[in-house]
Design an enzyme around this catalytic site. Structure first.
Site, PDB file in Angstrom:
ATOM      1  N   ARG A  31      13.380  47.323 -16.594  1.00  0.00           N
ATOM      2  CA  ARG A  31      14.962  47.759 -16.521  1.00  0.00           C
ATOM      3  C   ARG A  31      15.672  47.596 -15.137  1.00  0.00           C
ATOM      4  NH1 ARG A  31      11.810  51.956 -18.498  1.00  0.00           N
ATOM      5  NH2 ARG A  31      12.151  52.464 -20.481  1.00  0.00           N
TER       6      ARG A  31
ATOM      7  N   LYS B  45      27.143  37.766 -14.335  1.00  0.00           N
ATOM      8  CA  LYS B  45      26.966  37.501 -15.749  1.00  0.00           C
ATOM      9  C   LYS B  45      25.627  36.868 -15.933  1.00  0.00           C
ATOM     10  CE  LYS B  45      31.139  36.079 -17.360  1.00  0.00           C
ATOM     11  NZ  LYS B  45      32.113  35.801 -18.565  1.00  0.00           N
TER      12      LYS B  45
ATOM     13  N   GLU C 281      35.485  22.480 -13.358  1.00  0.00           N
ATOM     14  CA  GLU C 281      35.787  23.899 -13.103  1.00  0.00           C
ATOM     15  C   GLU C 281      36.455  24.020 -11.590  1.00  0.00           C
ATOM     16  OE1 GLU C 281      35.354  26.535 -14.998  1.00  0.00           O
ATOM     17  OE2 GLU C 281      33.885  26.028 -16.758  1.00  0.00           O
TER      18      GLU C 281
ATOM     19  N   LYS D  29      36.883  32.056  -7.023  1.00  0.00           N
ATOM     20  CA  LYS D  29      36.205  32.983  -8.028  1.00  0.00           C
ATOM     21  C   LYS D  29      36.036  34.518  -7.321  1.00  0.00           C
ATOM     22  CE  LYS D  29      33.009  33.492 -11.619  1.00  0.00           C
ATOM     23  NZ  LYS D  29      32.139  33.279 -12.636  1.00  0.00           N
TER      24      LYS D  29
ATOM     25  N   GLU E 188      35.310  42.329 -16.155  1.00  0.00           N
ATOM     26  CA  GLU E 188      35.817  41.613 -17.093  1.00  0.00           C
ATOM     27  C   GLU E 188      37.057  42.437 -18.043  1.00  0.00           C
ATOM     28  OE1 GLU E 188      33.445  38.972 -19.464  1.00  0.00           O
ATOM     29  OE2 GLU E 188      34.576  37.162 -18.787  1.00  0.00           O
TER      30      GLU E 188
ATOM     31  N   ARG F 187      40.264  38.785 -14.774  1.00  0.00           N
ATOM     32  CA  ARG F 187      39.169  37.894 -14.857  1.00  0.00           C
ATOM     33  C   ARG F 187      39.376  36.777 -16.072  1.00  0.00           C
ATOM     34  NH1 ARG F 187      32.950  39.497 -13.306  1.00  0.00           N
ATOM     35  NH2 ARG F 187      31.797  37.865 -14.012  1.00  0.00           N
TER      36      ARG F 187
ATOM     37  N   ASN G  88      39.306  31.736 -17.644  1.00  0.00           N
ATOM     38  CA  ASN G  88      39.309  31.037 -19.139  1.00  0.00           C
ATOM     39  C   ASN G  88      40.347  30.023 -19.124  1.00  0.00           C
ATOM     40  OD1 ASN G  88      37.232  32.716 -20.153  1.00  0.00           O
ATOM     41  ND2 ASN G  88      38.729  34.146 -21.091  1.00  0.00           N
TER      42      ASN G  88
ATOM     43  N   HIS H 115      39.837  27.029 -21.058  1.00  0.00           N
ATOM     44  CA  HIS H 115      38.464  27.468 -22.023  1.00  0.00           C
ATOM     45  C   HIS H 115      38.774  27.420 -23.291  1.00  0.00           C
ATOM     46  CE1 HIS H 115      36.653  27.126 -18.006  1.00  0.00           C
ATOM     47  NE2 HIS H 115      35.438  27.240 -18.701  1.00  0.00           N
TER      48      HIS H 115
ATOM     49  N   HIS I 120      36.289  25.291 -25.005  1.00  0.00           N
ATOM     50  CA  HIS I 120      35.438  25.641 -25.716  1.00  0.00           C
ATOM     51  C   HIS I 120      35.371  25.246 -27.111  1.00  0.00           C
ATOM     52  CE1 HIS I 120      34.187  29.408 -23.303  1.00  0.00           C
ATOM     53  NE2 HIS I 120      33.420  28.259 -22.838  1.00  0.00           N
TER      54      HIS I 120
ATOM     55  N   HIS J  80      30.368  20.607 -20.692  1.00  0.00           N
ATOM     56  CA  HIS J  80      31.141  21.806 -20.624  1.00  0.00           C
ATOM     57  C   HIS J  80      32.503  21.421 -19.493  1.00  0.00           C
ATOM     58  CE1 HIS J  80      32.551  25.756 -20.439  1.00  0.00           C
ATOM     59  NE2 HIS J  80      32.980  25.900 -19.112  1.00  0.00           N
TER      60      HIS J  80
HETATM   61  N1  NAD Z   1      27.084  33.129 -15.776  1.00  0.00           N
HETATM   62  C1  NAD Z   1      28.248  32.558 -15.603  1.00  0.00           C
HETATM   63  O1  NAD Z   1      29.328  33.515 -15.164  1.00  0.00           O
HETATM   64  C2  NAD Z   1      28.550  31.279 -16.119  1.00  0.00           C
HETATM   65  C3  NAD Z   1      29.697  30.635 -15.699  1.00  0.00           C
HETATM   66  C4  NAD Z   1      29.650  29.409 -16.037  1.00  0.00           C
HETATM   67  C5  NAD Z   1      28.716  28.722 -16.669  1.00  0.00           C
HETATM   68  N2  NAD Z   1      27.712  29.295 -16.843  1.00  0.00           N
HETATM   69  C6  NAD Z   1      26.599  28.657 -17.746  1.00  0.00           C
HETATM   70  O2  NAD Z   1      25.918  27.711 -16.794  1.00  0.00           O
HETATM   71  C7  NAD Z   1      25.219  26.660 -17.683  1.00  0.00           C
HETATM   72  C8  NAD Z   1      25.688  25.506 -17.121  1.00  0.00           C
HETATM   73  O3  NAD Z   1      25.283  25.210 -15.871  1.00  0.00           O
HETATM   74  P1  NAD Z   1      24.854  23.796 -15.256  1.00  0.00           P
HETATM   75  O4  NAD Z   1      26.091  22.905 -15.515  1.00  0.00           O
HETATM   76  O5  NAD Z   1      24.481  23.957 -13.805  1.00  0.00           O
HETATM   77  O6  NAD Z   1      23.775  23.500 -16.233  1.00  0.00           O
HETATM   78  P2  NAD Z   1      22.202  23.067 -15.703  1.00  0.00           P
HETATM   79  O7  NAD Z   1      21.278  24.404 -15.260  1.00  0.00           O
HETATM   80  O8  NAD Z   1      21.826  22.557 -17.057  1.00  0.00           O
HETATM   81  O9  NAD Z   1      22.370  21.853 -14.801  1.00  0.00           O
HETATM   82  C9  NAD Z   1      22.901  20.794 -15.302  1.00  0.00           C
HETATM   83  C10 NAD Z   1      21.642  19.552 -14.748  1.00  0.00           C
HETATM   84  O10 NAD Z   1      21.453  19.254 -13.753  1.00  0.00           O
HETATM   85  C11 NAD Z   1      20.226  19.431 -13.052  1.00  0.00           C
HETATM   86  N3  NAD Z   1      20.318  19.780 -11.542  1.00  0.00           N
HETATM   87  C12 NAD Z   1      20.846  20.927 -11.131  1.00  0.00           C
HETATM   88  N4  NAD Z   1      20.854  20.908  -9.825  1.00  0.00           N
HETATM   89  C13 NAD Z   1      20.423  19.603  -9.397  1.00  0.00           C
HETATM   90  C14 NAD Z   1      20.265  19.036  -8.362  1.00  0.00           C
HETATM   91  N5  NAD Z   1      20.479  19.331  -7.080  1.00  0.00           N
HETATM   92  N6  NAD Z   1      19.730  17.896  -8.344  1.00  0.00           N
HETATM   93  C15 NAD Z   1      19.338  17.172  -9.388  1.00  0.00           C
HETATM   94  N7  NAD Z   1      19.486  17.885 -10.425  1.00  0.00           N
HETATM   95  C16 NAD Z   1      20.030  18.936 -10.766  1.00  0.00           C
HETATM   96  C17 NAD Z   1      19.586  20.448 -14.152  1.00  0.00           C
HETATM   97  O11 NAD Z   1      18.036  20.040 -14.014  1.00  0.00           O
HETATM   98  C18 NAD Z   1      20.255  19.985 -15.388  1.00  0.00           C
HETATM   99  O12 NAD Z   1      19.337  19.081 -15.844  1.00  0.00           O
HETATM  100  C19 NAD Z   1      25.704  26.999 -18.937  1.00  0.00           C
HETATM  101  O13 NAD Z   1      24.849  27.479 -19.513  1.00  0.00           O
HETATM  102  C20 NAD Z   1      26.752  28.002 -18.892  1.00  0.00           C
HETATM  103  O14 NAD Z   1      26.871  28.783 -19.968  1.00  0.00           O
HETATM  104  C21 NAD Z   1      27.442  30.618 -16.691  1.00  0.00           C
END
Ligand code: NAD
Length: 526
Positions: A288, A310, A352, A390, A400, A404, A408, A411, A415, A427
């Site tokens: 939990r 999130k 972003e 942010k 949210e 917040r 978007n 987006h 999206h 993305h």
């Molecule tokens: N929680 C939130 O508020 C929020 C906000 C925006 C996006 N997201 C989520 O984030 C995800 C996208 O994040 P992302 O683009 O970081 O994706 P990711 O975690 O898949 O990373 C992208 C790629 O880069 C590689 N990588 C990361 N750091 C590295 C480094 N320093 N050196 C070499 N390789 C590296 C990873 O292994 C992966 O292959 C999505 O799932 C999205 O839904 C969440």
């Protein structure tokens, strides 16, 4: 170097004490005024020390007091205007904490000093002339400090926030009684253990990382944790969005079980947004709720995903359908690790970041084109600024409820094109297209300044990001994905839209998107 021990330095009147108090309050740290500490330990006020012991006696006391304060684990310390003239004091302070030099024009300094009741022996008579001489004498000394902030045109509150942005130190308040720290610091990965310790976080620790990031940084992170005395276990998950599933979450719960994770243990997510979403969600749901720490390694996760609490996983039916709000205890972004990020991921993250600049930081927007050409020099500042944007947004609306939604921006369309492209568009690429398209929409309805979409498009294109909806994507499917067929907000689609650089509006309702689609989103389509 300790990122939680901050020294404010600079000439008298630059705002060290006023800003220092505010900074300490914002960051939940103790504030110390070096002169006040000297007065307390000597039982004399500063003019009395100068009279009885001369400047040499004062400097001796200052040196000793500074030695004591620089051994503190954390705090904000306002230094006297000549406290770091002594090379030994300067070396000690720079080795133990962060120094920010405050400055303002001679006129502003003089005006502030005229209104100040503090007695300064070196500026006791003919203040303006003495000050000018002192500034001329110390000019080279002051400009030799790398981190500088001119407080001349800023209110104390603005100056304190700018100091935070410059130092990369933030505290996110999620409610009146809870908060967490965010640090943006080159080389910060090596301080991970110390930072966890300072926050009273307990082991055993499970470090969660993906198969790309773990071989690069897990050993360093584990070493830092073990140096601080933590029992540390490593859980490696497969990389990529396709693995952001409940299967991976289950594998993490099992790793927590094996490691003997208790309610008081800590999960550390070392990786991109997929890793922090999954590890944060596994932490939110195991027993939990177990404390967790985010160590984002992609630009997107530094600027966006790791902040805001999130967490979640995807279902086959859609992204992020499972989730929980579970704020991390600390976010530590070390921009140095971006050097190994594949260029396509860096570009995608910039989508972003540009959005953050458009929302509320025109200076960040201006810096963006340099992100790829001068990465090392620029990325740290870009990350600090994007993080600051942010944080301001999530503090204003932690759960949210309203503002917040400004995140978007780009987006709604982004999206939709991401989905219709079958996720062939990354993305950040989809957000880039969305930003330009939605700004055209804002121009069309008279909300945005004419030419804004062109300005944004130039910056995004210079980063190698796409700005037009690909011609092979079906218009009907895009409109469908935006929800125009559903009874959304009474048949309307709600957008967050830009007004000008640094200003945006949320909840802008657009009716009959279909009729303006070609004008707004397909200007250059054949
Ligand atoms: N929680 C939130 O508020 C929020 C906000 C925006 C996006 N997201 C989520 O984030 C995800 C996208 O994040 P992302 O683009 O970081 O994706 P990711 O975690 O898949 O990373 C992208 C790629 O880069 C590689 N990588 C990361 N750091 C590295 C480094 N320093 N050196 C070499 N390789 C590296 C990873 O292994 C992966 O292959 C999505 O799932 C999205 O839904 C969440």
């Amino acid at each position: 170097m300790n990122s939680s021990l901050i020294f404010l330095y600079g000439p008298s009147g630059s705002g060290k004490s006023t800003l220092g108090r505010l900074l300490a309050q914002n960051l939940g740290l103790s504030f110390f005024d070096l002169d006040a500490e000297i007065e307390q330990s000597s039982g004399m006020n500063i003019p009395q020390i100068f009279t009885s012991e001369g400047e040499t006696g004062f400097r001796k006391r200052e040196h000793a007091e500074l030695q004591r304060l620089s051994a503190l684990p954390e705090g904000v310390i306002a230094l006297g205007g000549g406290a770091l003239l002594d090379a030994d004091s300067r070396a000690r302070v720079e080795a133990n904490g962060r120094v920010l030099l405050l400055d303002a024009s001679a006129d502003v300094l003089a005006a502030r000093l005229r209104n100040d009741r503090n007695q300064r022996p070196l500026l006791a008579s003919d203040t303006d002339r003495q000050l000018a001489k002192l500034l001329a004498r110390r000019k080279e000394h002051y400009i030799s400090f790398p981190a500088q902030l001119n407080t001349g045109a800023l209110t104390p509150e603005q100056a304190a926030w700018q100091a935070q942005v410059q130092l990369g130190v933030f505290r996110v308040h999620t409610s009146p009684t809870s908060s967490y720290d965010v640090r943006v610091q080159c080389g910060g990965l090596d301080e991970l253990g110390e930072l966890l310790q300072q926050r009273g976080l307990k082991g055993p620790i499970v470090l969660v990382s993906d198969e790309n990031v773990a071989p690069l940084y897990a050993r360093r992170a584990m070493h830092a944790l073990e140096q601080a005395g933590y029992e540390t276990h490593l859980a490696i998950i497969p990389a990529g969005e396709t693995h952001k599933t409940m299967n991976t979450v289950t594998s993490l719960w099992q790793a927590f079980l094996t490691a003997g994770v208790e309610r008081s243990s800590t999960i550390v997510a070392l990786g991109g947004g997929v890793t922090s979403d999954l590890a944060g969600f596994a932490a939110a749901t195991y027993l939990r709720g177990v404390p967790w720490v985010a160590v984002p390694t992609s630009l997107l996760s530094m600027a966006d995903a790791s902040l805001g609490g999130k967490t979640g996983a995807d279902l086959p039916q859609g992204k992020n359908l499972i989730g929980a709000f579970h704020a991390p205890r600390l976010v530590l972004a070390d921009p140095q690790v971006l050097s190994s990020l594949p260029p396509a991921e860096l570009r995608s993250g910039m989508g972003e970041v540009v959005k953050h600049g458009v929302i509320s930081d025109p200076e960040l927007f201006r810096l963006c084109p340099q992100a790829l050409t001068e990465p090392a020099a620029m990325l740290e500042e870009i990350v600090r600024r994007a993080v600051a944007v942010k944080i301001r947004v999530i503090e204003a609306d932690p759960y949210e409820q309203g503002w917040r939604a400004v995140l978007n921006l780009g987006h709604t369309i982004g999206h939709a094109v991401e989905l219709v492209s079958g996720f062939k568009l990354r993305h950040g690429e989809a957000v880039s297209i969305g930003l330009v398209s939605e700004t055209r929409l804002a121009e069309h309805i008279g909300l945005a300044q004419p030419g804004l979409s062109q300005q944004i498009s130039i910056v995004l294109s210079s980063l190698g990001l796409p700005v037009e909806i690909p011609g092979d994507l079906d218009t009907d499917q895009i409109l469908h994905a935006m929800g125009t067929d559903k009874k959304r907000a009474g048949g309307k689609v709600r957008f967050a839209l830009p007004v000008k650089l640094g200003e945006a509006r949320v909840g802008v309702e657009i009716e009959n998107l279909r009729s303006i689609y070609e004008i707004c989103f397909g200007l250059t389509r054949p």
